[in-house]
Design a protein around this motif. Structure first.
Motif, PDB file in Angstrom:
ATOM      1  N   ALA A   1      45.203 -35.723 -50.643  1.00 52.00           N
ATOM      2  CA  ALA A   1      44.850 -34.599 -49.773  1.00 52.00           C
ATOM      3  C   ALA A   1      46.063 -33.991 -49.085  1.00 52.00           C
ATOM      4  N   THR A   2      47.163 -34.728 -49.028  1.00 52.65           N
ATOM      5  CA  THR A   2      48.349 -34.214 -48.331  1.00 52.65           C
ATOM      6  C   THR A   2      49.343 -33.572 -49.292  1.00 52.65           C
ATOM      7  N   ASP A   3      49.043 -33.589 -50.593  1.00 50.02           N
ATOM      8  CA  ASP A   3      49.937 -32.998 -51.581  1.00 50.02           C
ATOM      9  C   ASP A   3      49.559 -31.542 -51.806  1.00 50.02           C
ATOM     10  N   TRP A   4      50.391 -30.813 -52.590  1.00 46.86           N
ATOM     11  CA  TRP A   4      50.182 -29.381 -52.779  1.00 46.86           C
ATOM     12  C   TRP A   4      48.895 -29.065 -53.527  1.00 46.86           C
ATOM     13  N   GLY A   5      48.415 -29.989 -54.319  1.00 45.06           N
ATOM     14  CA  GLY A   5      47.157 -29.749 -55.006  1.00 45.06           C
ATOM     15  C   GLY A   5      45.944 -30.162 -54.209  1.00 45.06           C
ATOM     16  N   GLY A   6      46.170 -30.716 -53.013  1.00 42.24           N
ATOM     17  CA  GLY A   6      45.070 -31.209 -52.194  1.00 42.24           C
ATOM     18  C   GLY A   6      44.191 -30.099 -51.641  1.00 42.24           C
ATOM     19  N   PHE A   7      42.946 -30.436 -51.377  1.00 41.10           N
ATOM     20  CA  PHE A   7      41.979 -29.456 -50.888  1.00 41.10           C
ATOM     21  C   PHE A   7      42.418 -28.791 -49.591  1.00 41.10           C
ATOM     22  N   PRO A   8      42.893 -29.538 -48.579  1.00 36.80           N
ATOM     23  CA  PRO A   8      43.304 -28.874 -47.331  1.00 36.80           C
ATOM     24  C   PRO A   8      44.415 -27.850 -47.547  1.00 36.80           C
ATOM     25  N   ILE A   9      45.439 -28.216 -48.320  1.00 43.02           N
ATOM     26  CA  ILE A   9      46.556 -27.306 -48.544  1.00 43.02           C
ATOM     27  C   ILE A   9      46.103 -26.085 -49.327  1.00 43.02           C
ATOM     28  N   LEU A  10      45.219 -26.289 -50.296  1.00 45.36           N
ATOM     29  CA  LEU A  10      44.736 -25.168 -51.104  1.00 45.36           C
ATOM     30  C   LEU A  10      43.965 -24.161 -50.253  1.00 45.36           C
ATOM     31  N   ILE A  11      43.062 -24.646 -49.421  1.00 46.18           N
ATOM     32  CA  ILE A  11      42.257 -23.748 -48.580  1.00 46.18           C
ATOM     33  C   ILE A  11      43.161 -22.952 -47.638  1.00 46.18           C
ATOM     34  N   GLU A  12      44.102 -23.636 -46.996  1.00 46.58           N
ATOM     35  CA  GLU A  12      45.003 -22.949 -46.077  1.00 46.58           C
ATOM     36  C   GLU A  12      45.858 -21.909 -46.808  1.00 46.58           C
ATOM     37  N   SER A  13      46.329 -22.260 -47.992  1.00 42.92           N
ATOM     38  CA  SER A  13      47.206 -21.360 -48.740  1.00 42.92           C
ATOM     39  C   SER A  13      46.474 -20.094 -49.151  1.00 42.92           C
ATOM     40  N   VAL A  14      45.246 -20.244 -49.622  1.00 39.20           N
ATOM     41  CA  VAL A  14      44.464 -19.074 -50.034  1.00 39.20           C
ATOM     42  C   VAL A  14      44.171 -18.180 -48.829  1.00 39.20           C
ATOM     43  N   LEU A  15      43.814 -18.787 -47.701  1.00 41.38           N
ATOM     44  CA  LEU A  15      43.515 -18.008 -46.497  1.00 41.38           C
ATOM     45  C   LEU A  15      44.753 -17.266 -46.003  1.00 41.38           C
ATOM     46  N   LEU A  16      45.893 -17.948 -45.992  1.00 41.68           N
ATOM     47  CA  LEU A  16      47.123 -17.300 -45.519  1.00 41.68           C
ATOM     48  C   LEU A  16      47.532 -16.179 -46.467  1.00 41.68           C
ATOM     49  N   PHE A  17      47.460 -16.411 -47.764  1.00 45.19           N
ATOM     50  CA  PHE A  17      47.806 -15.390 -48.740  1.00 45.19           C
ATOM     51  C   PHE A  17      46.938 -14.151 -48.548  1.00 45.19           C
ATOM     52  N   HIS A  18      45.634 -14.374 -48.389  1.00 50.83           N
ATOM     53  CA  HIS A  18      44.709 -13.256 -48.181  1.00 50.83           C
ATOM     54  C   HIS A  18      44.994 -12.538 -46.863  1.00 50.83           C
ATOM     55  N   LEU A  19      45.333 -13.299 -45.836  1.00 51.44           N
ATOM     56  CA  LEU A  19      45.636 -12.703 -44.533  1.00 51.44           C
ATOM     57  C   LEU A  19      46.874 -11.814 -44.613  1.00 51.44           C
TER      58      LEU A  19
ATOM     59  N   LEU B   1      48.036 -10.290 -47.171  1.00 50.80           N
ATOM     60  CA  LEU B   1      47.769  -9.096 -47.977  1.00 50.80           C
ATOM     61  C   LEU B   1      47.104  -7.988 -47.161  1.00 50.80           C
ATOM     62  N   GLN B   2      46.593  -8.338 -45.992  1.00 50.12           N
ATOM     63  CA  GLN B   2      45.914  -7.346 -45.158  1.00 50.12           C
ATOM     64  C   GLN B   2      46.840  -6.719 -44.106  1.00 50.12           C
ATOM     65  N   ILE B   3      48.110  -7.045 -44.169  1.00 56.16           N
ATOM     66  CA  ILE B   3      49.074  -6.477 -43.214  1.00 56.16           C
ATOM     67  C   ILE B   3      49.230  -4.977 -43.462  1.00 56.16           C
ATOM     68  N   LYS B   4      49.224  -4.196 -42.400  1.00 54.04           N
ATOM     69  CA  LYS B   4      49.475  -2.757 -42.477  1.00 54.04           C
ATOM     70  C   LYS B   4      50.987  -2.535 -42.388  1.00 54.04           C
ATOM     71  N   THR B   5      51.621  -2.458 -43.529  1.00 54.99           N
ATOM     72  CA  THR B   5      53.090  -2.411 -43.559  1.00 54.99           C
ATOM     73  C   THR B   5      53.664  -1.117 -42.999  1.00 54.99           C
ATOM     74  N   THR B   6      52.856  -0.060 -42.933  1.00 55.42           N
ATOM     75  CA  THR B   6      53.370   1.214 -42.409  1.00 55.42           C
ATOM     76  C   THR B   6      53.702   1.117 -40.924  1.00 55.42           C
ATOM     77  N   ARG B   7      53.148   0.139 -40.251  1.00 51.50           N
ATOM     78  CA  ARG B   7      53.398  -0.031 -38.825  1.00 51.50           C
ATOM     79  C   ARG B   7      54.653  -0.852 -38.542  1.00 51.50           C
ATOM     80  N   ILE B   8      55.256  -1.416 -39.573  1.00 47.95           N
ATOM     81  CA  ILE B   8      56.452  -2.253 -39.398  1.00 47.95           C
ATOM     82  C   ILE B   8      57.693  -1.363 -39.311  1.00 47.95           C
ATOM     83  N   PRO B   9      58.528  -1.556 -38.290  1.00 48.36           N
ATOM     84  CA  PRO B   9      59.753  -0.738 -38.165  1.00 48.36           C
ATOM     85  C   PRO B   9      60.635  -0.835 -39.404  1.00 48.36           C
ATOM     86  N   ARG B  10      61.385   0.225 -39.661  1.00 44.90           N
ATOM     87  CA  ARG B  10      62.209   0.320 -40.860  1.00 44.90           C
ATOM     88  C   ARG B  10      63.202  -0.833 -40.970  1.00 44.90           C
ATOM     89  N   PHE B  11      63.798  -1.223 -39.854  1.00 46.56           N
ATOM     90  CA  PHE B  11      64.776  -2.314 -39.868  1.00 46.56           C
ATOM     91  C   PHE B  11      64.157  -3.593 -40.412  1.00 46.56           C
TER      92      PHE B  11
END
Length: 382
Positions: free
Chosen positions: A259-277, A279-289
């Motif tokens: 469960a603590t390795d990269w293929g483990g269920f906890p890591i997989l769930i967190e990774s998918v949620l973070l990836f999806h989160l 992808l929802q960033i509004k990049t137009t609001r980020i300063p040019r720098f």
């Protein structure tokens, strides 16, 4: 007037993906921080050790983010002429980084320079090179994986493929981590080191394929979760999974399980949620720098990961000598991790310049004319 030539369409860079690479690279260095301060050898007692367990739970998304990003970007690649050239840049950066690492070891230890030893170490994928060893195989398989993906009929069949891979690579991390023979095993946290297998676990190392196809799925279909829902679920998962792992390890050292390795269920769930989160960033609001900064770090992310071991070997022995208590070493996380990250980024940029300088003469060669000339010469010889 002559008609203007149409300008070739260029694919617009997706800043969201650059941000994902940046976070993945920073997470890698953060995970290595815990390893180098002997977190895994210390007893799971006290608030600082609990906080570090939460940090590990959060930062272990590093490799899954890279793998899902590969599937997100490359799931439409086909086996065409020139496909295999796509790995040359990755291999070039790896070879330069591995060579720099071996030279650094010689400098630190005073050992004589040995080209034979360097070559064997590079071919052995030592240091942090295991990821490149894995990625080479994945890259070679991608056209064939994509052919299988395209052959599936619609979303349901593609989801079924992912569920099948989850059963092979992730399900064992839910059930094969308990001592089922001992009555009341849940009351014995230390039993995490002893478990019985009750579901098949032969295909665990296929987890890169699981993440690859999840990335492809997210690109095509996404998830029906709003940003606030995703962020809330992610925070809850990190807290719950981190607390569970801390409990399973108490009062001894960190217990490594499926469960603590990269293929483990906890890591997989967190990774998918973070990836999806992300992808929802509004990049137009980020300063040019910051847009430019994310783009540059993204370009250097692989090199940052590979050369960070050099600076790990510089800074962490000094920290260990200065601070004997593992929990107290956490105080230096805001100093050492950014320092390693910045040094690795600068060194990665140097390697990128060297790689471009080496590749420049080869790019000037008219390979099409050379190939055509060789073909004509071969035919005339016949």
């Amino acid at each position: 007037m002559k008609p203007e030539k149409e300008k070739p369409m260029t694919r617009k860079r997706d800043l969201r993906l650059d941000i994902i690479r940046c976070i993945a690279a920073f997470s890698v260095i953060s995970v290595h921080f815990l390893s180098h301060i002997q977190y895994y050898e210390a007893s799971m007692e006290g608030g600082r050790m609990f906080l570090m367990t939460l940090m590990r739970t959060a930062f272990m998304v590093c490799v899954p983010l890279f793998l899902m990003l590969t599937g997100y970007l490359m799931h439409q690649k086909q086996l065409k002429k020139g496909y295999y050239k796509g790995i040359l840049k990755t291999l070039g950066i790896y070879i330069l980084a591995a060579l720099a690492y071996q030279v650094s070891l010689s400098l630190f230890s005073g050992a004589p320079v040995s080209l034979r030893k360097y070559l064997l170490q590079i071919l052995g994928f030592g240091g942090y090179g295991w990821y490149i060893e894995m990625y080479i195989g994945l890259f070679l398989l991608i056209p064939f994986l994509n052919a299988m993906w395209r052959g599936l009929k619609g979303q349901k069949q593609k989801m079924l493929l992912i569920v099948t891979l989850l059963a092979l690579t992730t399900l064992p991390s839910l059930f094969n981590i308990y001592d089922w023979h001992t009555p009341g095993f849940w009351q014995l946290p230390s039993s995490a080191s002893s478990f019985q297998r009750i579901v098949p676990a032969w295909w665990l190392l296929l987890y890169p394929l699981t993440y690859y196809f999840i990335g492809a799925y997210l690109q095509e279909y996404g998830l029906k979760l709003r940003a606030w829902q995703t962020a809330l679920a992610l925070a809850a998962c990190i807290a719950a999974f981190g607390a569970f792992q801390f409990y399973r390890s108490t009062p001894g050292p960190f217990q490594v399980t499926l469960a603590t390795d990269w293929g483990g269920f906890p890591i997989l769930i967190e990774s998918v949620l973070l990836f999806h989160l992300l992808l929802q960033i509004k990049t137009t609001r980020i300063p040019r720098f910051f847009q430019l900064l994310f783009t540059k770090i993204s370009e250097l992310s692989l090199g940052i990961y590979l050369v960070s071991i050099i600076f790990d070997n510089i800074f962490y022995p000094r920290l260990a000598a200065a601070v004997s208590s593992v929990p107290l070493r956490l105080n230096y996380y805001p100093v050492i991790v950014p320092l390693v990250f910045i040094c690795s980024a600068l060194f990665s940029q140097l390697l990128l310049w060297i790689q471009k300088a080496i590749a420049w003469p080869f790019r000037r060669i008219p390979w099409k004319k050379v190939t055509a000339h060789l073909q004509i010469k071969g035919e005339s010889a016949l």
